[in-house]
Enzyme design. Structure first.
Site, PDB file in Angstrom:
ATOM      1  N   THR A   2      30.719  53.508  11.092  1.00 33.37           N
ATOM      2  CA  THR A   2      31.213  52.137  10.991  1.00 33.37           C
ATOM      3  C   THR A   2      31.946  51.974   9.664  1.00 33.37           C
ATOM      4  O   THR A   2      31.632  52.631   8.678  1.00 33.37           O
ATOM      5  CB  THR A   2      30.069  51.116  11.085  1.00 33.37           C
ATOM      6  N   ARG A   3      32.949  51.092   9.678  1.00 34.45           N
ATOM      7  CA  ARG A   3      33.777  50.891   8.496  1.00 34.45           C
ATOM      8  C   ARG A   3      33.964  49.406   8.169  1.00 34.45           C
ATOM      9  O   ARG A   3      35.044  48.972   7.794  1.00 34.45           O
ATOM     10  CB  ARG A   3      35.135  51.561   8.692  1.00 34.45           C
ATOM     11  N   GLY A   7      36.564  48.406  11.354  1.00 36.59           N
ATOM     12  CA  GLY A   7      36.182  48.899  12.664  1.00 36.59           C
ATOM     13  C   GLY A   7      35.265  50.098  12.604  1.00 36.59           C
ATOM     14  O   GLY A   7      34.455  50.222  11.694  1.00 36.59           O
ATOM     15  N   ASP A  35      22.298  47.617  13.055  1.00 41.19           N
ATOM     16  CA  ASP A  35      21.366  47.840  14.166  1.00 41.19           C
ATOM     17  C   ASP A  35      21.971  47.385  15.488  1.00 41.19           C
ATOM     18  O   ASP A  35      21.854  48.064  16.507  1.00 41.19           O
ATOM     19  CB  ASP A  35      20.049  47.101  13.933  1.00 41.19           C
TER      20      ASP A  35
END
Length: 86
Positions: A2-3, A7, A35
């Site tokens: 994840t970034r 995105g 999560d």
């Protein structure tokens, strides 16, 4: 991977897929975002969806959770994913 607002990216079997973050007006609380992203992504994997769909499912779930206070979804995540992906 994840970034945040950029995105997410996934690589599997030589395929690299990137999706943008889902649009959101205001970030309220990021508690649980990772999560919920993982839950959406893994649900897509369990359903046999494409990497792009799995990433999008994760992004939709993360968007919903960061738009509210607390880590428990207050919206119907399944309906949100269906609205986005069909």
């Amino acid at each position: 991977m994840t970034r945040s607002e950029k995105g997410a990216i996934a690589v599997a079997n030589g395929e690299r897929v990137a999706v943008g973050a889902e649009p959101i007006e205001t970030v309220v609380d990021t508690t649980g975002a990772g999560d919920l992203f993982a839950a959406g992504f893994l649900a897509g994997q369990a359903e046999g969806r494409s990497l792009a769909d799995c990433l999008t499912m994760g992004a939709v779930c993360a968007r919903e959770i960061i738009a509210q206070v607390g880590p428990r979804a207050q919206s119907d995540l399944k309906a949100e994913v269906a609205a986005r992906l069909g």
